[in-house]
Design an enzyme around this catalytic site. Structure first.
Site, PDB file in Angstrom:
ATOM      1  N   SER A 162       1.083  -1.287   0.262  1.00 53.10           N
ATOM      2  CA  SER A 162       0.185   0.232  -0.031  1.00 53.10           C
ATOM      3  C   SER A 162       0.818   1.183   0.028  1.00 53.10           C
ATOM      4  O   SER A 162       1.345   1.729  -1.093  1.00 53.10           O
ATOM      5  CB  SER A 162      -0.344   0.007   1.174  1.00 53.10           C
ATOM      6  OG  SER A 162      -1.904   1.008   1.155  1.00 53.10           O
ATOM      7  N   HIS A 279      -8.982   1.371  -0.042  1.00 57.23           N
ATOM      8  CA  HIS A 279      -8.071  -0.006  -1.390  1.00 57.23           C
ATOM      9  C   HIS A 279     -10.053  -0.445  -1.629  1.00 57.23           C
ATOM     10  O   HIS A 279     -10.187  -0.997  -1.443  1.00 57.23           O
ATOM     11  CB  HIS A 279      -7.694  -1.528  -0.836  1.00 57.23           C
ATOM     12  CG  HIS A 279      -6.275   0.097  -0.439  1.00 57.23           C
ATOM     13  ND1 HIS A 279      -5.111   0.235  -1.726  1.00 57.23           N
ATOM     14  CD2 HIS A 279      -5.200  -0.346   0.633  1.00 57.23           C
ATOM     15  CE1 HIS A 279      -3.829   0.556  -0.728  1.00 57.23           C
ATOM     16  NE2 HIS A 279      -4.031   0.473   0.124  1.00 57.23           N
TER      17      HIS A 279
END
Length: 383
Positions: A162, A279
């Protein structure tokens, strides 16, 4: 200092122009790949059935024609790895202290103080956490350089979870240090504002082969729709390892999963201490400001292979980074797939050394679940 060589513009402190609030006026949309059935999206096979290793994985990552044990792969953690006190192992390393000092000048807050002293509520907040994790990880690279210089010189690939993907791109010379930190700051502010606008959360889900996890997510979303929840979502946010995923979505959807876990055969649903459904499409409002900030940066082709969270494959060039990186904010992190691409080897072959550089041990823990033999050659370089 190697980091200075990699970034090229290490001491440039001119911030990108633009205001996050203004940038948040727009939003970008990406078309997601739709699974054929609810449980298809929980499959984490790294390549289609019937495809050989040599046809699939080797083509997606670097395989130097030399002893893999002389090479290394460096992994960088993301948000959630932070802890109060990170950085205490680095303050006596002058080059690492320089990184903290310069980062504080660029970001306009004392990064080292927040890392060392918190308070935890401040360090855990997205707008402080994301820059702090990136800076601590880059400073930890200096520790790795002092202790094992060959690990950096012989690095053949890097990836970050991430947020850590931006750290990896800075390390690989694609994004200058100063501009990368400003980019992270925009990302953090934009995601914080998106979280405030669309309340959501994340939870780790452990399940077995008999679990009905896809159906559970669908029912959770339907439950939200029936009750008039605004922007109902319940999706996979992170692919971690077999029978373990992170689900993100509306708070009500996560509450439904927790209350009905046994009905769907879910072994465990553990809420994560984050302030948003990262996300997932609930972060869509953060994409456009991030994209605009990214366009202001002097992006270069990576000096070493950097693997994307979106599909696990290598960035081809600077243009690919510009196109692909913004998608990461609303697409699931394909970490398990990335590890397959990086570490799948024919039987009997050796593995490269792996260094998790930054706070925590989450990435090597996941690596152990995905590829135990690769884990045998993994070390943590903690700040």
């Amino acid at each position: 200092m190697l980091l200075r060589r990699l970034t090229g513009r290490f001491f440039c402190t001119k911030p990108p122009s633009g205001n996050v609030t203004e940038l948040l006026e727009g939003a970008a949309t990406f078309e997601d790949i739709k699974p054929k059935s609810p449980d298809d999206e929980w499959s984490t096979l790294p390549y289609p059935k019937g495809t050989s290793f040599r046809q699939s994985q080797a083509a997606k990552s670097v395989r130097p024609k030399r002893d893999p044990r002389t090479t290394s792969i460096i992994l960088f953690p993301g948000q959630g790895a932070q802890f109060v006190g990170m950085g205490r192992n680095l303050v006596k390393i002058p080059s690492a202290k320089d990184i903290f000092d310069l980062a504080s000048e660029i970001l306009k807050f004392d990064v080292l103080k927040v890392c060392l002293e918190g308070p935890v509520e401040k360090l855990n907040s997205t707008r402080y956490c994301q820059p702090a994790v990136v800076v601590a990880s880059l400073a930890a690279l200096e520790k790795l350089k002092e202790e094992r210089p060959a690990a950096i010189e012989e690095c053949i690939a890097t990836a970050g979870f991430s947020l850590g993907e931006i750290t990896a791109l800075i390390f690989a010379g694609s994004i200058p240090f100063d501009q990368g930190l400003k980019l992270v700051q925009v990302r953090a502010e934009a995601m914080q504002l998106a979280s405030d606008a669309a309340a959501g959360g994340m939870a780790t889900v452990l399940y077995g082969p008999d679990s009905k996890v896809g159906q559970a997510c669908l029912k959770a979303k339907e439950w939200c729709v029936e009750r008039g929840v605004e922007s109902p979502e319940c999706l996979i946010a992170n692919y971690l390892y077999p029978h373990c995923k992170v689900v993100a979505g509306s708070m009500e959807a996560l509450e439904f999963l927790e209350a009905n876990a046994k009905n769907f055969g879910l072994r465990r649903v553990k809420r994560l201490p984050v302030s948003g459904a990262f996300h997932t499409p609930l972060m869509e409002a953060a994409v456009e400001p991030f994209r605009r900030a990214l366009k202001k940066i002097e992006i270069s082709d990576p000096l070493i292979s950097v693997h994307s969270n979106v599909d696990g494959q290598r960035y081809r060039n600077a243009e690919h980074i510009l196109k692909q990186l913004p998608k990461q904010i609303i697409r699931p992190v394909k970490w398990e797939q990335t590890l397959h691409i990086l570490y799948e080897r024919a039987q009997g072959e050796y593995f490269p050394r792996t260094f998790e550089v930054g706070p925590g041990r989450a990435l090597t823990t996941v690596l152990k679940q995905v590829n135990a033999k690769a884990f045998d050659n993994a070390l943590n370089i903690s700040p």
